[in-house]
Design a protein around this motif. Structure first.
Motif, PDB file in Angstrom:
ATOM      1  N   GLY A   1       0.793  -1.219   0.000  1.00  0.00           N
ATOM      2  CA  GLY A   1       0.000   0.000   0.000  1.00  0.00           C
ATOM      3  C   GLY A   1       0.824   1.267   0.000  1.00  0.00           C
ATOM      4  N   LEU A   2       0.771   2.008  -1.113  1.00  0.00           N
ATOM      5  CA  LEU A   2       1.485   3.271  -1.249  1.00  0.00           C
ATOM      6  C   LEU A   2       0.487   4.411  -1.463  1.00  0.00           C
ATOM      7  CD1 LEU A   2       4.410   2.111  -3.580  1.00  0.00           C
ATOM      8  CD2 LEU A   2       4.287   2.045  -1.078  1.00  0.00           C
ATOM      9  N   THR A   3       0.993   5.624  -1.549  1.00  0.00           N
ATOM     10  CA  THR A   3       0.129   6.791  -1.704  1.00  0.00           C
ATOM     11  C   THR A   3      -0.565   6.772  -3.056  1.00  0.00           C
ATOM     12  OG1 THR A   3       1.596   8.100  -0.300  1.00  0.00           O
ATOM     13  CG2 THR A   3       0.063   9.318  -1.697  1.00  0.00           C
ATOM     14  N   PRO A   4      -1.893   6.911  -3.072  1.00  0.00           N
ATOM     15  CA  PRO A   4      -2.625   6.918  -4.342  1.00  0.00           C
ATOM     16  C   PRO A   4      -2.436   8.241  -5.080  1.00  0.00           C
ATOM     17  CG  PRO A   4      -4.112   7.401  -2.547  1.00  0.00           C
ATOM     18  CD  PRO A   4      -2.786   7.080  -1.914  1.00  0.00           C
ATOM     19  N   SER A   5      -2.825   8.248  -6.332  1.00  0.00           N
ATOM     20  CA  SER A   5      -2.755   9.476  -7.111  1.00  0.00           C
ATOM     21  C   SER A   5      -3.838  10.450  -6.672  1.00  0.00           C
ATOM     22  CB  SER A   5      -2.942   9.170  -8.602  1.00  0.00           C
ATOM     23  OG  SER A   5      -4.287   8.769  -8.850  1.00  0.00           O
ATOM     24  N   LEU A   6      -3.642  11.701  -7.008  1.00  0.00           N
ATOM     25  CA  LEU A   6      -4.634  12.720  -6.705  1.00  0.00           C
ATOM     26  C   LEU A   6      -5.946  12.418  -7.428  1.00  0.00           C
ATOM     27  CD1 LEU A   6      -4.803  15.334  -5.047  1.00  0.00           C
ATOM     28  CD2 LEU A   6      -4.169  16.579  -7.123  1.00  0.00           C
ATOM     29  N   ASP A   7      -5.875  11.942  -8.656  1.00  0.00           N
ATOM     30  CA  ASP A   7      -7.082  11.611  -9.415  1.00  0.00           C
ATOM     31  C   ASP A   7      -7.866  10.492  -8.741  1.00  0.00           C
ATOM     32  OD1 ASP A   7      -6.530  13.539 -11.292  1.00  0.00           O
ATOM     33  OD2 ASP A   7      -5.727  12.147 -12.787  1.00  0.00           O
ATOM     34  N   THR A   8      -7.157   9.474  -8.246  1.00  0.00           N
ATOM     35  CA  THR A   8      -7.845   8.382  -7.555  1.00  0.00           C
ATOM     36  C   THR A   8      -8.526   8.894  -6.298  1.00  0.00           C
ATOM     37  OG1 THR A   8      -6.313   6.725  -8.407  1.00  0.00           O
ATOM     38  CG2 THR A   8      -7.564   6.139  -6.441  1.00  0.00           C
ATOM     39  N   PHE A   9      -7.820   9.717  -5.536  1.00  0.00           N
ATOM     40  CA  PHE A   9      -8.446  10.266  -4.337  1.00  0.00           C
ATOM     41  C   PHE A   9      -9.707  11.051  -4.670  1.00  0.00           C
ATOM     42  CE2 PHE A   9      -9.155  14.084  -1.808  1.00  0.00           C
ATOM     43  CZ  PHE A   9      -9.670  13.477  -0.675  1.00  0.00           C
ATOM     44  N   THR A  10      -9.652  11.928  -5.653  1.00  0.00           N
ATOM     45  CA  THR A  10     -10.827  12.748  -5.950  1.00  0.00           C
ATOM     46  C   THR A  10     -11.985  11.894  -6.459  1.00  0.00           C
ATOM     47  OG1 THR A  10      -9.925  13.278  -8.144  1.00  0.00           O
ATOM     48  CG2 THR A  10      -9.497  14.839  -6.372  1.00  0.00           C
ATOM     49  N   ALA A  11     -11.680  10.834  -7.203  1.00  0.00           N
ATOM     50  CA  ALA A  11     -12.745   9.945  -7.674  1.00  0.00           C
ATOM     51  C   ALA A  11     -13.410   9.238  -6.507  1.00  0.00           C
ATOM     52  CB  ALA A  11     -12.179   8.926  -8.664  1.00  0.00           C
ATOM     53  N   VAL A  12     -12.613   8.775  -5.556  1.00  0.00           N
ATOM     54  CA  VAL A  12     -13.161   8.106  -4.375  1.00  0.00           C
ATOM     55  C   VAL A  12     -13.925   9.096  -3.504  1.00  0.00           C
ATOM     56  CG1 VAL A  12     -12.532   6.952  -2.213  1.00  0.00           C
ATOM     57  CG2 VAL A  12     -11.478   6.245  -4.368  1.00  0.00           C
ATOM     58  N   ARG A  13     -13.349  10.250  -3.289  1.00  0.00           N
ATOM     59  CA  ARG A  13     -14.005  11.288  -2.483  1.00  0.00           C
ATOM     60  C   ARG A  13     -15.400  11.603  -3.020  1.00  0.00           C
ATOM     61  NH1 ARG A  13     -11.776  16.850  -3.957  1.00  0.00           N
ATOM     62  NH2 ARG A  13     -13.150  16.309  -5.700  1.00  0.00           N
ATOM     63  N   ASP A  14     -15.529  11.657  -4.345  1.00  0.00           N
ATOM     64  CA  ASP A  14     -16.806  12.021  -4.957  1.00  0.00           C
ATOM     65  C   ASP A  14     -17.784  10.854  -5.014  1.00  0.00           C
ATOM     66  OD1 ASP A  14     -15.767  14.542  -5.326  1.00  0.00           O
ATOM     67  OD2 ASP A  14     -15.271  14.234  -7.447  1.00  0.00           O
ATOM     68  N   ALA A  15     -17.276   9.617  -4.798  1.00  0.00           N
ATOM     69  CA  ALA A  15     -18.122   8.432  -4.972  1.00  0.00           C
ATOM     70  C   ALA A  15     -18.808   7.974  -3.693  1.00  0.00           C
ATOM     71  CB  ALA A  15     -17.295   7.285  -5.539  1.00  0.00           C
ATOM     72  N   VAL A  16     -18.278   8.361  -2.524  1.00  0.00           N
ATOM     73  CA  VAL A  16     -18.805   7.845  -1.251  1.00  0.00           C
ATOM     74  C   VAL A  16     -18.987   8.970  -0.245  1.00  0.00           C
ATOM     75  CG1 VAL A  16     -17.779   5.553  -1.549  1.00  0.00           C
ATOM     76  CG2 VAL A  16     -16.470   7.352  -0.387  1.00  0.00           C
ATOM     77  N   ARG A  17     -19.710   8.631   0.815  1.00  0.00           N
ATOM     78  CA  ARG A  17     -19.926   9.606   1.888  1.00  0.00           C
ATOM     79  C   ARG A  17     -19.173   9.246   3.165  1.00  0.00           C
ATOM     80  NH1 ARG A  17     -26.432  10.305   1.669  1.00  0.00           N
ATOM     81  NH2 ARG A  17     -26.302   8.183   0.864  1.00  0.00           N
ATOM     82  N   ILE A  18     -18.627   8.043   3.228  1.00  0.00           N
ATOM     83  CA  ILE A  18     -17.886   7.650   4.429  1.00  0.00           C
ATOM     84  C   ILE A  18     -16.480   8.244   4.386  1.00  0.00           C
ATOM     85  CG2 ILE A  18     -19.209   5.541   4.814  1.00  0.00           C
ATOM     86  CD1 ILE A  18     -17.000   3.949   3.470  1.00  0.00           C
ATOM     87  N   PRO A  19     -15.822   8.382   5.550  1.00  0.00           N
ATOM     88  CA  PRO A  19     -14.470   8.959   5.584  1.00  0.00           C
ATOM     89  C   PRO A  19     -13.456   8.123   4.806  1.00  0.00           C
ATOM     90  CG  PRO A  19     -15.455   8.955   7.770  1.00  0.00           C
ATOM     91  CD  PRO A  19     -16.349   8.126   6.909  1.00  0.00           C
ATOM     92  N   VAL A  20     -12.468   8.822   4.257  1.00  0.00           N
ATOM     93  CA  VAL A  20     -11.404   8.193   3.482  1.00  0.00           C
ATOM     94  C   VAL A  20     -10.066   8.554   4.115  1.00  0.00           C
ATOM     95  CG1 VAL A  20     -10.294   7.995   1.228  1.00  0.00           C
ATOM     96  CG2 VAL A  20     -12.773   8.422   1.376  1.00  0.00           C
ATOM     97  N   ARG A  21      -9.339   7.549   4.597  1.00  0.00           N
ATOM     98  CA  ARG A  21      -7.990   7.771   5.118  1.00  0.00           C
ATOM     99  C   ARG A  21      -6.989   7.433   4.017  1.00  0.00           C
ATOM    100  NH1 ARG A  21      -7.258   7.671  11.592  1.00  0.00           N
ATOM    101  NH2 ARG A  21      -9.127   8.919  11.897  1.00  0.00           N
ATOM    102  N   VAL A  22      -6.148   8.387   3.680  1.00  0.00           N
ATOM    103  CA  VAL A  22      -5.242   8.257   2.544  1.00  0.00           C
ATOM    104  C   VAL A  22      -3.845   7.865   3.035  1.00  0.00           C
ATOM    105  CG1 VAL A  22      -4.297   9.392   0.515  1.00  0.00           C
ATOM    106  CG2 VAL A  22      -6.565  10.050   1.363  1.00  0.00           C
ATOM    107  N   MET A  23      -3.302   6.830   2.431  1.00  0.00           N
ATOM    108  CA  MET A  23      -1.963   6.373   2.788  1.00  0.00           C
ATOM    109  C   MET A  23      -0.905   7.362   2.332  1.00  0.00           C
ATOM    110  SD  MET A  23       0.021   4.080   4.133  1.00  0.00           S
ATOM    111  CE  MET A  23      -0.961   2.576   4.327  1.00  0.00           C
TER     112      MET A  23
END
Length: 233
Positions: free
Chosen positions: A37-59
């Protein structure tokens, strides 16, 4: 007892949606699971952020292992952390060890400087440290730390059950260095759940268990729901 936290590893927005549908309370967002598990891309984070309502902890982790790397690598990771924070990331996962197996406080503090008080988990580096009690005490004053992702031992939860139970008891008492929540993860299986719940563990982390088809397959909501049901029993 309050409802226990179920955190699920996500690699993509589809994983995130399935995990939320299955009853996950939170996601750990990573890339490159072959490197643990490494740090995801900014694009992946924004896609996940926009897809769910639960908290997202980023590596926040640039390479396999628990070393923070050289000065250039540390600066690059700090820049990525700042960019993720600017994009709306509010929770993180990080943790580094120095050459002695103790916590690399300089590397951790460097990232915390750009996270501005965000909540974060110290990950399984604790299971590879030379002195986990000393590590906890060294980190106890750091802002935002609210949990340790730990199996209790480098070899996984089965080997670390006694440590997890003991640390959960100390956390419940609020002992120095044990104020942050114990989140069990790393070789976690359903038979561990009642043992750990009885000891007071109230946070659980799953990765492969949410993917019946293996790491090359996506998270499946029914697999997550099975864990949700077990934790709520």
């Amino acid at each position: 007892m309050s409802r226990p936290i179920l955190e699920v590893i996500a690699l993509s927005a589809d994983d995130a949606v399935a995990a939320e549908s299955g009853g996950a309370d939170r996601l750990e967002l990573v890339t490159d699971i072959a490197a643990d598990g490494l740090t995801p891309s900014l694009d992946t984070f924004t896609a996940v952020r926009d897809a769910v309502r639960i908290p997202v902890r980023v590596m926040l982790r640039a390479t396999d292992g628990f070393a923070a790397g050289n000065a250039v690598e540390r600066a690059a990771l700090r820049d990525r952390a700042a960019a993720l924070r600017a994009a709306g990331a509010e929770e993180f996962v990080l943790g580094f060890l120095d050459e002695t197996g103790g916590p690399d406080l300089a590397a951790v503090r460097s990232l915390l400087d750009v996270l501005h008080g965000c909540r974060w988990t110290f990950h399984r580096a604790i299971d590879h440290s030379t002195d986990r009690a000393a590590l906890r005490k060294a980190l106890t004053e750091l802002p935002g730390l609210d949990g340790y992702l730990t199996a209790g031992a480098a070899d996984g939860v089965t080997a670390g059950l006694d440590v997890l139970r003991a640390e959960a008891r100390r956390s419940a008492r609020g002992d120095l260095g044990y104020e942050a929540r114990v989140m069990a993860g790393g070789g976690l299986s359903l038979p561990h759940v009642p043992i750990l719940r009885a000891a007071g563990v109230d946070a659980f982390h799953i990765g492969g268990a949410a993917r019946p088809g293996g790491w090359s397959a996506p998270v499946e909501a029914p697999a997550v729901r099975q864990w949700r049901t077990a934790l709520d029993a």
